[in-house]
Write an enzyme that holds these catalytic residues in place. Structure first.
Site, short mmCIF file in Angstrom:
data_model
loop_
_atom_site.label_atom_id
_atom_site.label_comp_id
_atom_site.label_asym_id
_atom_site.label_seq_id
_atom_site.Cartn_x
_atom_site.Cartn_y
_atom_site.Cartn_z
N HIS A 35 3.59 53.06 24.88
CA HIS A 35 4.60 53.31 25.90
C HIS A 35 4.83 54.82 26.09
O HIS A 35 5.91 55.25 26.47
CB HIS A 35 5.92 52.61 25.56
N SER A 68 -14.38 33.50 38.94
CA SER A 68 -14.04 33.87 37.57
C SER A 68 -14.41 32.75 36.61
O SER A 68 -13.91 31.63 36.74
CB SER A 68 -12.54 34.16 37.45
N GLY A 124 -3.20 41.85 24.93
CA GLY A 124 -2.89 43.27 24.72
C GLY A 124 -4.15 44.12 24.59
O GLY A 124 -4.09 45.28 24.20
N LEU A 125 -5.30 43.54 24.91
CA LEU A 125 -6.56 44.29 24.81
C LEU A 125 -7.05 44.74 26.19
O LEU A 125 -8.16 45.20 26.35
CB LEU A 125 -7.62 43.45 24.10
N ASP A 172 -5.20 52.23 30.03
CA ASP A 172 -6.14 51.11 29.98
C ASP A 172 -7.35 51.34 30.87
O ASP A 172 -8.50 51.15 30.47
CB ASP A 172 -5.44 49.81 30.42
P1 ADP Z 1 -4.17 42.07 29.26
O1 ADP Z 1 -4.58 43.12 30.24
O2 ADP Z 1 -3.49 42.62 28.06
O3 ADP Z 1 -5.29 41.16 28.86
P2 ADP Z 1 -2.61 41.26 31.52
O4 ADP Z 1 -1.52 40.27 31.69
O5 ADP Z 1 -2.36 42.66 31.91
O6 ADP Z 1 -3.08 41.16 30.00
O7 ADP Z 1 -3.89 40.78 32.33
C1 ADP Z 1 -4.34 39.46 32.21
C2 ADP Z 1 -4.61 38.94 33.63
O8 ADP Z 1 -5.70 39.68 34.20
C3 ADP Z 1 -5.05 37.50 33.65
O9 ADP Z 1 -3.96 36.62 33.64
C4 ADP Z 1 -5.81 37.47 34.96
O10 ADP Z 1 -4.92 37.37 36.06
C5 ADP Z 1 -6.49 38.83 35.00
N1 ADP Z 1 -7.83 38.72 34.39
C6 ADP Z 1 -8.26 39.35 33.27
N2 ADP Z 1 -9.54 38.98 32.99
C7 ADP Z 1 -9.91 38.12 33.94
C8 ADP Z 1 -11.11 37.38 34.20
N3 ADP Z 1 -12.17 37.45 33.41
N4 ADP Z 1 -11.13 36.58 35.30
C9 ADP Z 1 -10.07 36.53 36.13
N5 ADP Z 1 -8.93 37.18 35.93
C10 ADP Z 1 -8.82 37.97 34.86
MG MG Z 2 -3.29 44.40 31.31
#
Ligand code: ADP
Ligand code: MG
Length: 387
Positions: A35, A68, A124-125, A172
């Site tokens: 943060h 996806s 969180g990755l 990120d």
């Molecule tokens: P993080 O970035 O920590 O994994 P976020 O909530 O910021 O968590 O992002 C997750 C979201 O990003 C998923 O719910 C989806 O909407 C989108 N996303 C990430 N990877 C994919 C993927 N391979 N296919 C489709 N959407 C994805």
């Molecule tokens: Mg994210």
């Protein structure tokens, strides 16, 4: 890791023609500096050996079709009318990037895109940034556009800010674009200058996904950002030249604490101390002082738990368990918070026992199934195949 040949075949089955290219962009884990990015401070992340892959081919029209594998769903939209999708929220990360390219007057044609990823979603990755950067890079290559890694990262961040409505900082997307193998990057989020810091060969970065996800992440995150802005606004009364919490030292914050409400003060105290800890930790890592580095990770966790209030009991349990295991230098929550993952630095010879014991003890304490990843610091976005 998804097999490149499987991706090629899946693309051909879906779109009836083989892809022109496949790109990969990694997820990331932040070692310390949480943060701080949106406060123009420092972060110290590594890009990890987990990535989002995008197989892509240009189309002769102005349609983007995107599938996806993680959602087992397909969306399609026109370049001439890119709106937010309510039916496929995941597609907004793609739509936002395409819209960002068009907003820069870059000549984009339609495309077929197939997404596969082994970055766990919402852990969180930063699966979201790896998706944005992979899509942006694939479109760049298909359309012969040259963007610097920094520009691509900013464009991807803008897409998430304005199109998804997540006011994330630059970390990120920067790592997905510019991560360096074998290194963490000490990134100055004010001017995007960075220093690669080698990860000592006898230490491993271990990520543990708690399996806990909170639906409030977005609103809580935006709420923390607002508290930081509020702190700057109030502190300006006596420090008119500050523009971000980056400009405030821990001593200055303490001396002006009376300007802030108790809650805003706690939020600001985390940020200001975390920016100091991150710079100090980078110096410790550079000189191989892992004991010092680990101590700063522990302090970071306590600050995020008590002052920034973004931890949850399951994450606190993971950190506490890790710190009691042999070979663990330090452990803390990583990512935005409200669930997600922890990151620990572990002596290489102790890693197998560490991962087994951590998983077993967490399961016993919470009844939840953790997912433990031993991460290798990896390169940012690249082309994985071309046909
Ligand atoms: P993080 O970035 O920590 O994994 P976020 O909530 O910021 O968590 O992002 C997750 C979201 O990003 C998923 O719910 C989806 O909407 C989108 N996303 C990430 N990877 C994919 C993927 N391979 N296919 C489709 N959407 C994805
Ligand atoms: Mg994210």
């Amino acid at each position: 890791m998804p097999e490149i040949s499987d991706l090629r075949d899946a693309f051909a089955r879906r779109f009836g023609i083989h892809p022109r290219l496949i790109v990969r962009a990694p997820g990331r884990v932040n070692l310390i500096g949480e943060h701080t990015d949106y406060n123009e401070g420092f972060v110290l992340p590594i890009a990890i050996d987990r990535a989002t892959f995008v197989a892509a081919r240009a189309r002769p029209d102005r349609t983007v079709r995107v599938h996806s594998g993680q959602f087992d769903a397909e969306d399609s939209f026109s370049l001439d009318a890119i709106e937010r999708s309510t039916e496929h929220p995941w597609s907004n990360y793609v739509r936002g990037v395409v819209k960002g390219l068009l907003a820069r007057d870059l000549p984009i044609v339609g495309a077929d895109l197939l997404i596969e990823s082994d970055v766990p979603l919402g852990a969180g990755l930063s699966s979201s940034a790896s998706l944005e950067v992979a899509v942006g890079y694939a479109l760049q290559l298909l359309n012969n556009i040259n963007l610097l890694g920094e520009e691509l990262a900013l464009l991807a961040q803008g897409a998430e800010n304005s199109f998804v409505g997540m006011q994330c900082g630059i970390m990120d997307q920067f790592m997905a674009a510019l991560g360096r193998a074998g290194h963490a990057l000490l990134l100055d989020c004010r001017d995007l200058s960075y220093t690669p810091i080698p990860i000592p060969p006898d230490v491993r970065v271990v990520v543990c996904d708690s399996g806990v996800r909170h639906s409030l992440v977005g609103s809580e995150y935006n709420d923390r950002r607002a508290a930081c802005q509020e702190a700057v606004r109030l502190l300006k009364v006596r420090m008119p030249r500050i523009t971000a919490l980056r400009d405030v030292s821990p001593e200055q914050l303490q001396a002006n604490a009376d300007l802030l409400s108790p809650e805003v003060l706690r939020r600001a105290r985390h940020v200001v101390s975390e920016i100091w800890r991150t710079q100090t930790a980078a110096a410790a890592l550079q000189s191989g002082d892992l004991a010092r580095f680990g101590a700063l990770m522990r302090q970071s966790h306590e600050s995020l738990r008590d002052d920034y209030e973004v931890s949850v009991p399951e994450i606190d349990t993971l950190v506490e368990l890790a710190l009691h295991l042999p070979g663990c230098y330090g452990s803390r929550i990583t990512g935005g918070g409200f669930g997600g993952s922890t990151v620990s630095m572990v002596r290489i010879g102790a890693v197998d026992e560490f991962t087994a014991a951590l998983a077993e003890q967490y399961r016993a304490r919470t009844g939840l199934e953790p997912r433990v990843l031993v991460c290798t610091p990896s390169e940012g976005v690249s082309r994985a195949a071309a046909y």
